[in-house]
Every structure is written in structure tokens, then in C-alpha cells.
Scaffold this motif. Structure first.
Motif, PDB file in Angstrom:
ATOM      1  N   GLU A  34       3.774  10.963  -8.641  1.00 12.55           N
ATOM      2  CA  GLU A  34       3.178  11.296  -9.931  1.00 12.55           C
ATOM      3  C   GLU A  34       2.419  12.617  -9.902  1.00 12.55           C
ATOM      4  O   GLU A  34       2.282  13.266 -10.935  1.00 12.55           O
ATOM      5  N   GLN A  35       1.952  13.046  -8.725  1.00 10.80           N
ATOM      6  CA  GLN A  35       1.326  14.362  -8.625  1.00 10.80           C
ATOM      7  C   GLN A  35       2.340  15.454  -8.981  1.00 10.80           C
ATOM      8  O   GLN A  35       2.007  16.412  -9.668  1.00 10.80           O
ATOM      9  N   VAL A  36       3.558  15.301  -8.504  1.00 11.69           N
ATOM     10  CA  VAL A  36       4.614  16.271  -8.815  1.00 11.69           C
ATOM     11  C   VAL A  36       5.115  16.077 -10.242  1.00 11.69           C
ATOM     12  O   VAL A  36       5.293  17.034 -10.995  1.00 11.69           O
ATOM     13  N   LEU A  37       5.319  14.847 -10.626  1.00 17.97           N
ATOM     14  CA  LEU A  37       5.915  14.531 -11.925  1.00 17.97           C
ATOM     15  C   LEU A  37       4.997  14.828 -13.099  1.00 17.97           C
ATOM     16  O   LEU A  37       5.475  15.027 -14.218  1.00 17.97           O
ATOM     17  N   SER A  38       3.708  14.888 -12.861  1.00 20.06           N
ATOM     18  CA  SER A  38       2.774  15.153 -13.960  1.00 20.06           C
ATOM     19  C   SER A  38       3.040  16.514 -14.605  1.00 20.06           C
ATOM     20  O   SER A  38       2.799  16.695 -15.799  1.00 20.06           O
ATOM     21  N   ASP A  39       3.554  17.467 -13.829  1.00 19.00           N
ATOM     22  CA  ASP A  39       3.910  18.779 -14.394  1.00 19.00           C
ATOM     23  C   ASP A  39       5.011  18.670 -15.446  1.00 19.00           C
ATOM     24  O   ASP A  39       5.173  19.557 -16.273  1.00 19.00           O
ATOM     25  N   TYR A  40       5.773  17.579 -15.388  1.00 19.52           N
ATOM     26  CA  TYR A  40       6.880  17.359 -16.325  1.00 19.52           C
ATOM     27  C   TYR A  40       6.537  16.295 -17.365  1.00 19.52           C
ATOM     28  O   TYR A  40       7.385  15.933 -18.189  1.00 19.52           O
TER      29      TYR A  40
ATOM     30  N   ASN B 185       0.820  -1.215   0.000  1.00 20.03           N
ATOM     31  CA  ASN B 185       0.000   0.000   0.000  1.00 20.03           C
ATOM     32  C   ASN B 185       0.851   1.261   0.000  1.00 20.03           C
ATOM     33  O   ASN B 185       0.546   2.220  -0.717  1.00 20.03           O
ATOM     34  N   VAL B 186       1.908   1.270   0.796  1.00 16.96           N
ATOM     35  CA  VAL B 186       2.794   2.433   0.840  1.00 16.96           C
ATOM     36  C   VAL B 186       3.447   2.635  -0.523  1.00 16.96           C
ATOM     37  O   VAL B 186       3.556   3.769  -1.003  1.00 16.96           O
ATOM     38  N   SER B 187       3.847   1.566  -1.177  1.00 25.15           N
ATOM     39  CA  SER B 187       4.449   1.667  -2.505  1.00 25.15           C
ATOM     40  C   SER B 187       3.472   2.302  -3.494  1.00 25.15           C
ATOM     41  O   SER B 187       3.846   3.202  -4.256  1.00 25.15           O
ATOM     42  N   ARG B 188       2.239   1.846  -3.493  1.00 25.63           N
ATOM     43  CA  ARG B 188       1.223   2.413  -4.387  1.00 25.63           C
ATOM     44  C   ARG B 188       0.993   3.889  -4.085  1.00 25.63           C
ATOM     45  O   ARG B 188       0.872   4.710  -4.995  1.00 25.63           O
ATOM     46  N   LEU B 189       0.937   4.235  -2.793  1.00 25.60           N
ATOM     47  CA  LEU B 189       0.702   5.630  -2.411  1.00 25.60           C
ATOM     48  C   LEU B 189       1.884   6.525  -2.765  1.00 25.60           C
ATOM     49  O   LEU B 189       1.704   7.669  -3.175  1.00 25.60           O
ATOM     50  N   PHE B 190       3.104   6.013  -2.600  1.00 23.74           N
ATOM     51  CA  PHE B 190       4.285   6.782  -2.993  1.00 23.74           C
ATOM     52  C   PHE B 190       4.273   7.055  -4.499  1.00 23.74           C
ATOM     53  O   PHE B 190       4.613   8.155  -4.943  1.00 23.74           O
ATOM     54  N   THR B 191       3.882   6.053  -5.270  1.00 21.30           N
ATOM     55  CA  THR B 191       3.798   6.238  -6.709  1.00 21.30           C
ATOM     56  C   THR B 191       2.825   7.369  -7.036  1.00 21.30           C
ATOM     57  O   THR B 191       3.138   8.268  -7.832  1.00 21.30           O
ATOM     58  N   LYS B 192       1.656   7.356  -6.418  1.00 22.49           N
ATOM     59  CA  LYS B 192       0.667   8.424  -6.638  1.00 22.49           C
ATOM     60  C   LYS B 192       1.200   9.772  -6.163  1.00 22.49           C
ATOM     61  O   LYS B 192       1.019  10.797  -6.825  1.00 22.49           O
ATOM     62  N   PHE B 193       1.860   9.790  -5.017  1.00 21.38           N
ATOM     63  CA  PHE B 193       2.429  11.015  -4.450  1.00 21.38           C
ATOM     64  C   PHE B 193       3.437  11.630  -5.416  1.00 21.38           C
ATOM     65  O   PHE B 193       3.371  12.814  -5.738  1.00 21.38           O
TER      66      PHE B 193
ATOM     67  N   THR C 100       5.980   9.709 -15.656  1.00 18.73           N
ATOM     68  CA  THR C 100       5.436   8.745 -14.704  1.00 18.73           C
ATOM     69  C   THR C 100       6.509   8.465 -13.654  1.00 18.73           C
ATOM     70  O   THR C 100       7.689   8.823 -13.829  1.00 18.73           O
ATOM     71  N   TYR C 101       6.112   7.802 -12.604  1.00 17.96           N
ATOM     72  CA  TYR C 101       7.062   7.451 -11.554  1.00 17.96           C
ATOM     73  C   TYR C 101       8.165   6.538 -12.095  1.00 17.96           C
ATOM     74  O   TYR C 101       9.345   6.743 -11.808  1.00 17.96           O
ATOM     75  N   SER C 102       7.785   5.559 -12.904  1.00 11.25           N
ATOM     76  CA  SER C 102       8.782   4.639 -13.476  1.00 11.25           C
ATOM     77  C   SER C 102       9.765   5.370 -14.380  1.00 11.25           C
ATOM     78  O   SER C 102      10.973   5.087 -14.358  1.00 11.25           O
ATOM     79  N   GLN C 103       9.265   6.308 -15.172  1.00 10.58           N
ATOM     80  CA  GLN C 103      10.155   7.092 -16.025  1.00 10.58           C
ATOM     81  C   GLN C 103      11.095   7.940 -15.177  1.00 10.58           C
ATOM     82  O   GLN C 103      12.283   8.079 -15.501  1.00 10.58           O
ATOM     83  N   TYR C 104      10.579   8.483 -14.095  1.00  5.39           N
ATOM     84  CA  TYR C 104      11.407   9.265 -13.172  1.00  5.39           C
ATOM     85  C   TYR C 104      12.554   8.408 -12.627  1.00  5.39           C
ATOM     86  O   TYR C 104      13.700   8.863 -12.557  1.00  5.39           O
TER      87      TYR C 104
END
Length: 140
Positions: free
Chosen positions: A23-29, A13-21, A32-36
């Protein structure tokens, strides 16, 4: 044993939430989290082979290749065949990939420091590092 009492479920669950967290910042760029994570690997050491990036991120080439293609299309990286071994791909950052590093790190650092207790964050990171080492020793 209840699901909520399982450490593995909490980590999941923490892993999924970190990904969402993230991606909120990364979406401006447009990332995705994996690309980051691929970019972080290249920011640590540019001009890596596909194999080396896969090793550092624990990803197989069939997972990594589509990520790299999307990063290349978006102008973050270049992929080139190695002349001495045509089976290998060399991955390097473009000017865009290099120039955006500071801005992305800054945005993530700001978000983390505003949303999380930094001491608890570091303590959790230390515990996760120990847990990862223990599990590697068990499954290897």
C-alpha cells in the motif's frame, strides 16, 4: 505454546506487513492492496465475470462488489451485465486500467528489489506455495 512460536501467527503478521508494504507503493495510484489484486487478476485475463474474479482471489461477491464499485468510480474498470445472463457481471479494464499496469508493476518491482533479498524472497514464495497446497489438501 507461545504465540510467537506459532507459524499461523507469523503468517498472519507477514500478511499484514505485506499489505502495508504494497500500500505504500500503491497509494501513489490511489489503490488499496485488495484493489491491486483485482487488477492483477484482470491484467492476467481481462473481461472476467465477477464469479471468476472471486474464484481466483478466494473472495465472496459481498466482499468483491464494493472493491469493484470503488475501482469503477476511480476509472480503473467497467462493470456490465451480461445480456445472456443478467445475474452475471462482466468486469473489464478501462484504458486507464490497461495503461497503468506497467507503471505499477515497475514501482512494485523496484520497491521489492530495493528492500528485499530476491533469493530469499523466491525461497519464501516457494515454501508458501508448498504450504498452501498442503493446507488445501487438509481443509478441502
Amino acid at each position: 505454546m507461545k504465540l510467537t512460536n506459532q507459524l499461523c501467527f507469523s503468517v498472519y503478521n507477514v500478511s499484514r506487513l505485506f499489505t502495508k508494504f504494497y500500500e505504500q507503493v500503491l497509494s501513489d495510484y490511489g489503490l488499496t492492496y485488495s484493489q491491486y489484486l483485482v487488477l492483477v487478476s484482470l491484467w492476467e485475463q481481462d473481461n472476467q465475470t465477477l464469479y471468476n474474479i472471486g474464484q481466483s482471489l478466494n473472495l465472496k461477491s459481498n466482499t468483491l462488489t464494493p472493491l469493484l464499485k470503488r475501482l469503477e468510480i476511480a476509472g480503473w474498470i467497467e462493470r456490465k451485465k451480461i445480456e445472456s445472463d443478467k445475474r452475471q457481471l462482466l468486469i473489464k479494464l478501462t484504458d486507464k486500467g490497461k495503461s497503468q499496469q506497467h507503471d505499477i508493476y515497475q514501482a512494485i518491482s523496484q520497491c521489492v528489489s530495493e528492500q528485499m533479498n530476491l533469493q530469499e524472497y523466491q525461497e519464501a514464495k516457494d515454501i508458501m506455495d508448498k504450504l498452501e497446497l498442503s493446507l488445501k489438501n487438509i481443509v478441502s
